[in-house]
Design an enzyme around this catalytic site. Structure first.
Site, PDB file in Angstrom:
ATOM      1  N   GLU A 153     -15.735  13.857  -0.580  1.00  0.00           N
ATOM      2  CA  GLU A 153     -15.003  12.878  -1.396  1.00  0.00           C
ATOM      3  C   GLU A 153     -14.905  11.578  -0.603  1.00  0.00           C
ATOM      4  O   GLU A 153     -13.823  11.137  -0.244  1.00  0.00           O
ATOM      5  CB  GLU A 153     -13.624  13.406  -1.803  1.00  0.00           C
ATOM      6  CG  GLU A 153     -12.773  13.981  -0.690  1.00  0.00           C
ATOM      7  CD  GLU A 153     -11.324  14.195  -1.143  1.00  0.00           C
ATOM      8  OE1 GLU A 153     -10.865  13.497  -2.071  1.00  0.00           O
ATOM      9  OE2 GLU A 153     -10.661  15.038  -0.551  1.00  0.00           O
ATOM     10  N   GLU A 197     -16.672   3.114   0.862  1.00  0.00           N
ATOM     11  CA  GLU A 197     -16.247   3.852   2.057  1.00  0.00           C
ATOM     12  C   GLU A 197     -17.470   4.505   2.705  1.00  0.00           C
ATOM     13  O   GLU A 197     -17.354   5.455   3.466  1.00  0.00           O
ATOM     14  CB  GLU A 197     -15.139   4.849   1.719  1.00  0.00           C
ATOM     15  CG  GLU A 197     -13.845   4.126   1.329  1.00  0.00           C
ATOM     16  CD  GLU A 197     -12.680   5.064   0.993  1.00  0.00           C
ATOM     17  OE1 GLU A 197     -12.814   6.275   1.177  1.00  0.00           O
ATOM     18  OE2 GLU A 197     -11.637   4.545   0.533  1.00  0.00           O
TER      19      GLU A 197
END
Lengths: 623, 623
Positions: A414, A423
Site C-alpha cells: 500500500e 510515495e
C-alpha cells in the site's frame, strides 16, 4: 460555530434588536453603522456634538457584544467611484470616518459593504488601506436585470449579451483583485428574486471566501400549512452554500412578525443539509505530503490509517479473489501460496491476507517486510502473540534490498499516495518485482492519476501564508519555495473549472524491457465560466485486482474511503480565465537517481513559467 | 489544565497503571520507556524479535493515551558523557533508538530525561538533534551531598565551597546553553530530602521553563490524624512553584497504598495556593506598548481600562484632596475651581472630578479635552445626556494645541504608561502647563520609573520567536529589530536578580527655565546567585497628589490596580552572571523633535552593545 443573523434597517435601539433577535432564534444582528444617514455634504470641522446624533453611542453595547453579536453595515449612499470629484472625495472622507468608528466599536469585528455595480476600483483602494478587522463584501447572487433579460423577447440578442456580461461575480472579482486577494475580505451573497437560479453560478461562488448568504424575507413562500418555506429551486441553492459552511442572514423590515418561523425553518434546514463530519478541521488546510520512504511513520499516523473502514476490506477482497484464481478448489490441499506484504507497517495488510486465506480456505505463507524499526517491534510482538500458529515470517528490511528464501505468488503493498505514484510506489514495486514469480500477481496492479484545474481563493491565500512563514524560518529559501510545492488538502472551498482527466498510468508488475517511470502529458480543459485559476487538483484511482478498485477521483470515489485527501499543485500567480478559453496544462513526472518530482505549467490561455523546475521547491527522496 | 502525575517504575502493565492512577486522583502517569532495562551492550543487527520484549508494545495504549496521559522516562543507565568511548557510543545509539521509539509512540508528547551530574554536554548534543516533541529535563532541586555538607563539621571550608559549587541549577544551565535554549526543553524539579530548603534557590528556578516538580512519597510525614502531609518548609517550596503554575508528580513504588491520600492532599493544597486570576492568559506574553498619542484607542481598550477597580477611585480621592486644599470651607459658596481633563477618553476622569466635587461640595467647571474623534462622539452624548446640568465643556483637540477660554486650577491626566513616561506624559504635560494657573496643580504631580535585571527563559524565547516572525513579515527589518524593543508583559516566570531601583523622575508642572526631558542614569545591582541575565524589567510609581500614590513597582504595588503590566527590555543575547559580580546598567531616555526612545546596555560584568541605538528598533512618535 455557524450563525443565523437578523438584518434590519432603521433601528434606533440596538440592544433591543439583539434581544428581539435572540428571542426569535437569531444569534447575530446586522444593522447600519449609522442610525441615521449622515448627509453626504461632508463638514470639515468635524465630529461636533450634532454629529453624535447620527450614530449609536459606543456604550450602548458592551465591547463583547459589538465584537461577536453585530455586523455593522456601511452606508449605501457613499460613492467612492463617482465621476463627480466632490461626491467622490466626500464619500472617501465619510467612508474613512465610518470605518474608523466601526473599528473603534469592534476590536477585529465585522463590517459589511455592499457592491452595487461593476465599477468599484477606487472603493477597493480606499477601503483596503483602512480595514483592520474583517470586511464583508455584499454582492447579489445574480444581476437581477441581466438574469431577467434572458426571458424578455423585446431585447435584441446583443442587448441580452451585454446584460449577461454584467456578471456579479465579476463585480466581486475586480474588487478583490484590486485589493490583491486581501484575506480579510469575505463574500456575502445576496439572494435575489430570479425564477430559476443556476447551480453552476452558485458553485463558482464556493471557490470564493464565502462568509454568508442573505435571504430577503420576501423570498419565502407559504406552504399548505401557511408556514414560510423557500421555493424548491432556492432550497437547492441554499443546500449548495451550506455544504460550504456559509452562514445565513435573513433580511427583514422591523414589522415582520414571522421571525421565529424563518429561524425555525432555516435552523432545521441547516441541521439536515449541513456537511458535518469528523474531518472538518482538515478542510482547506495545506499539509506537506508524507514521505514514508524517507521518514518513519509514528504510532499516531499508523493508528489513523488503520482506522479506515473500507481500505483493508477492499485489500482482503482483492487477495481472496487472487487466491481463488490461482488455486482451484481441487488444489486446496496441496498448493501453498506465498504472499509478501511489502511495507507492512503495524500489520493491517497481514491481517487482510490471513483473513482472505481463512475465508477462501487457501493455504498461505506470509513474508512480512518492513523497514521502520519501530513498527518491527509491534510486528514482532504480533508474530509471537497473535500469529504464532501461522506460517508468517518477519524481515526487518527495505523491500528494495530484500533477498527472500523463495519467490512470491502475490505481492501486496500500500505504497499509494494521494496522487497514486507520489510515495514512489512505481520505483519500489519495480525494484521488488524480482521477488515475484513470473506469473505472479501484484496487488495493486494498476494506478492512474487524475487532475483538473480549480479556483480556490482560500487555498491561494493559504499558500501565500505558508510561503511567508517558511521564508521566516529559512532565509535560504527563495521566495518561490512553497508557492511551487504540492500539498495534500481536503478540498472544500473550491470551484472545479473542469472535470478530472486521467494523467499518468503505472502497471505492476512492469514487464517493459527498459523501465522508465518518467512521464509527460498535456491536457486540455475548456472553461465553462469566467473565473480565476489558482491551481491543479490531483487524485488517483487504483486497481487492486481484477475489478476491485479504490478511488479518490471525485467522479468514481470509493464510498467511505478516508485514508487519502486530494493533492493541490498551486500556480504562483492566480490567472483570470474567460468562458470559452482552453486551459492547457503540461505536467511532468521527473526521475533522477536520488529523487522524483513533478513540474507543471500552462501554455493556454497564457504561458506560465515551469513550476518546480528541477524539483527546486519540492521533491520526494528515493532513499 | 494543570496535571497531577503518578510516577512509578517497574510496571509491566501500563494500562493498569493508568487505571490505578485515575482511580486515585492522578490524571497522568510517568513510567520508564522500557519495561526492562535494555542492556548497554548495543547489538548492531538490531530490533530483532527478542528486542521487543524489553519494551511495551505500541498497541498497549491508544495514540491519544500515549500523547496525553503518559510521560515516558528514558533509561538512567545511558551515559553519553562517559570517558569510556565504547560506553559513550553505545549510550548514544541506545538513546537515539529510545527517542525514536518514544516519538513513534508520542506524536509531540513528553519524554523525561534525568540529569545526574554537572557534565552533560555530549548528551545535550545528541538529544537536541533528535527530539521533536517536548523534552522534560529532571534535575534535583539541590545537590543533596552539597546541601548537607554545609552542616557537617568534619569538612574543611574549601571542601564545603567545592561542594557548594555543585549547584544543580548549573547542571541544567550548562545543558540548556549547549542546546541553545531550545524551547522544547522544560525543567522538572526533583524535591529531595534537605532539612531546610532555601526559598532563594527555589525562586531562581521560577525564571526557568518549569514544567513540574517531583515529590518522592517518602517526603510526606504523618500528621496527628495519621494523614500524609508535607513538612512546613516543603509546603513553602511547593507554594512558590505552584504560583509559577508547576504541575505535580508524585514518585512512589508499586506497593504504596496511600496514593489517594497524596492526591487529595495535593489537590487541596493546589486549590488553596495556586495563582488563578482573570488575567492568566496574559502571563509572559509580549505586547507592543500602546501609543495612544499616535493611534486612537478603540472601544474594547477603553472598556478594559475603565474596568480598573482602583485607579479612578484614587484619582477621585486626589482631586477631592486638591479641592479641599484649594477651597476652604468658607470659600465654598463663591470660589469656582476650573478643572481640565486632558485626554478624557470616554470620560472616567470626568466622572472622578464630578464625584469629588459632589463629595467635597466644591463648585467646579470642567473642560474636557480629547483628540480621538471616536471618543468625542461618546463624550458628546454624555455631555448631552448625563452632564447636561453640570458646568462641563467639551473640546475636540490635541491638548498641545488647545487654547482655553481661561486657565485651570487643576489639570487631570492619565497619560502614564507602564514605564511612567513611555506614553510621553512629560512632553504632553510640559506643553499643556501653559493652560495652568501659576499656582495650579497637576494630577499626577510626580512620576518615577524603576528597573531591575531579571532572568526569564520564557521571555528570552518569546522575543526570539517574535523576532523571526517579524522578520518574515518585513524583510526590510534588520534581524536586531524586536530583539531590542521594549514590551509590555505581565511578568510571571521570572527571577528578580536584584530589587528594583528608581531610574527617572518627572515633576509636573515643570518650572525649569529650560525643560529637558532626556535622561541618563547608571544603576548597579549585585548578583546574589549564579544565573542568566535576559533583560530588564520596568515599573513606575506616580504621586497623584499629596500622599496619594499609584504604583506597579513590586515593592510598593497598589493593591488591586490592574491597568498596567510591567515593561520588559530584552538583551539580544543572554548573559551568564556569577554570584558576587555587579550588573551595571546604563539607561537613556532620548528625545528628538519627532520621537522619544530608550537605549540600554551593560558595562559590567561585561560590556554589551548599546541596544536600540538612535531608536532604530522601537520608539514613541510625538505626533
Amino acid at each position: 460555530m455557524p450563525y443565523l443573523c437578523l438584518m434590519q434597517e432603521g433601528n434606533a435601539n440596538l440592544s433591543r434588536l439583539i434581544e428581539r433577535a435572540n428571542l426569535n432564534g437569531f444569534n447575530v444582528i446586522a444593522a447600519p453603522l449609522n442610525a441615521m444617514e449622515i448627509p453626504l455634504e461632508f463638514q470639515k470641522e468635524p465630529m461636533n456634538k450634532a454629529d453624535s446624533k447620527f450614530t449609536y453611542g459606543d456604550l450602548l453595547l458592551t465591547a463583547d457584544q459589538w465584537n461577536t453579536k453585530t455586523i455593522l453595515m456601511l452606508s449605501e449612499l457613499m460613492d467612492c467611484d463617482s465621476i463627480d470629484p466632490v461626491v467622490r472625495k466626500n464619500s472617501e472622507e465619510i467612508l474613512k470616518r465610518d470605518i474608523s468608528w466601526a473599528e473603534h466599536l469592534q476590536y477585529g469585528g465585522y463590517i459589511l459593504i455592499k457592491l452595487r455595480r461593476a465599477k468599484n476600483l477606487n472603493l477597493a483602494r480606499v477601503i483596503t488601506q483602512q480595514i483592520k478587522g474583517v470586511l464583508l463584501v455584499q454582492v447579489p447572487l445574480y444581476n437581477a436585470p441581466a438574469a431577467h433579460a434572458v426571458w424578455r423577447r423585446d431585447l435584441s440578442e446583443e442587448e441580452v449579451l451585454d446584460l449577461e456580461q454584467q456578471d456579479t461575480w465579476q463585480w466581486w472579482n475586480r474588487f478583490r483583485r484590486a485589493a490583491d486577494f486581501n484575506s480579510k475580505m469575505k463574500v456575502v451573497l445576496e439572494f435575489n428574486e430570479v425564477e430559476r437560479p443556476s447551480l453552476d453560478i452558485v458553485r463558482r461562488w464556493v471557490g470564493e471566501p464565502l462568509e454568508a448568504v442573505i435571504i430577503p424575507s420576501n423570498l419565502f413562500i407559504r406552504n399548505r400549512q401557511k408556514y414560510p418555506v423557500l421555493p424548491k429551486a432556492w432550497q437547492q441553492v441554499l443546500k449548495c452554500v451550506l455544504q460550504a459552511h456559509a452562514n445565513i442572514v435573513v433580511a427583514t423590515d422591523a414589522n415582520d412578525n414571522s421571525l421565529k418561523l424563518y429561524s425555525d425553518y432555516l435552523q432545521n434546514f441547516r441541521d439536515i443539509h449541513k456537511d458535518a463530519h469528523s474531518l472538518e478541521s482538515f478542510e482547506d488546510v495545506l499539509e506537506i505530503p508524507l514521505q514514508p520512504l524517507y521518514d518513519n511513520l509514528d504510532c499516531y499516523t499508523y493508528e489513523i490509517f488503520e482506522r479506515d473502514p473500507v481500505k483493508y476490506k477492499m485489500y482482503q477482497d482483492a487477495i481472496a479473489a487472487a487466491l481463488i484464481d490461482r488455486v482451484s478448489d481441487s488444489e486446496i490441499p496441496d498448493k501453498l501460496t506465498v504472499i509478501m506484504v511489502l511495507g507492512a507497517g503495524r500489520g493491517p495488510l497481514v491481517r487482510s491476507a490471513l483473513n482472505a486465506a481463512e475465508n477462501t480456505k487457501r493455504k498461505i505463507r506470509v513474508y512480512i517486510i518492513e523497514k521502520n524499526p519501530n513498527a518491527i517491534r509491534t510486528l514482532s510482538a504480533m508474530v509471537d502473540e497473535l500469529w504464532s500458529t501461522k506460517d508468517v515470517h518477519l524481515f526487518s528490511k527495505d523491500m528494495r534490498e530484500f533477498s527472500p528464501p523463495e519467490q512470491a505468488d502475490i505481492l501486496v503493498s500500500e505504497l499509494l499516495g494521494s496522487f497514486g505514484d507520489n510515495e514512489l510506489s512505481p520505483e519500489c514495486l519495480d525494484c521488488a518485482q524480482r521477488l515475484l514469480k513470473t506469473d505472479g500477481i501484484s496487488i495493486p496492479c494498476k494506478s492512474i492519476s487524475y487532475i483538473n484545474p480549480i479556483m480556490s481563493s482560500k487555498l491561494y491565500n493559504a499558500v501565500r501564508q505558508v510561503r511567508s512563514e517558511s521564508f521566516a524560518r529559512d532565509k535560504q529559501a527563495t521566495y518561490l519555495t512553497h508557492a511551487e510545492s504540492g500539498y495534500v488538502v481536503l478540498l472544500k472551498s473550491i470551484y472545479n473549472i473542469g472535470v478530472p482527466q486521467s494523467l499518468f498510468e503505472f502497471v505492476h508488475p512492469n514487464r517493459d524491457p527498459i523501465i522508465d517511470n518518467s512521464r509527460y502529458k498535456i491536457l486540455n480543459f475548456p472553461v465553462e465560466a469566467d473565473c480565476i485559476l489558482t491551481g491543479i487538483a490531483g487524485y488517483f484511482e487504483s486497481t487492486l485486482y481484477s475489478d476491485i478498485k479504490i478511488s479518490i477521483n471525485p467522479s468514481t470515489h470509493t464510498h467511505g474511503l478516508v485514508s487519502w485527501f486530494p493533492m493541490y499543485f498551486p500556480f504562483t500567480e492566480p490567472l483570470e480565465v474567460i468562458k470559452g478559453q482552453i486551459i492547457k496544462i503540461h505536467f511532468w513526472r521527473c526521475v533522477s537517481k536520488k529523487k522524483v518530482w513533478y513540474e507543471w505549467c500552462l501554455t493556454s490561455p497564457s504561458t506560465t513559467h515551469i513550476h518546480n523546475l528541477g524539483g527546486r521547491s519540492c521533491h520526494i527522496y528515493c532513499t
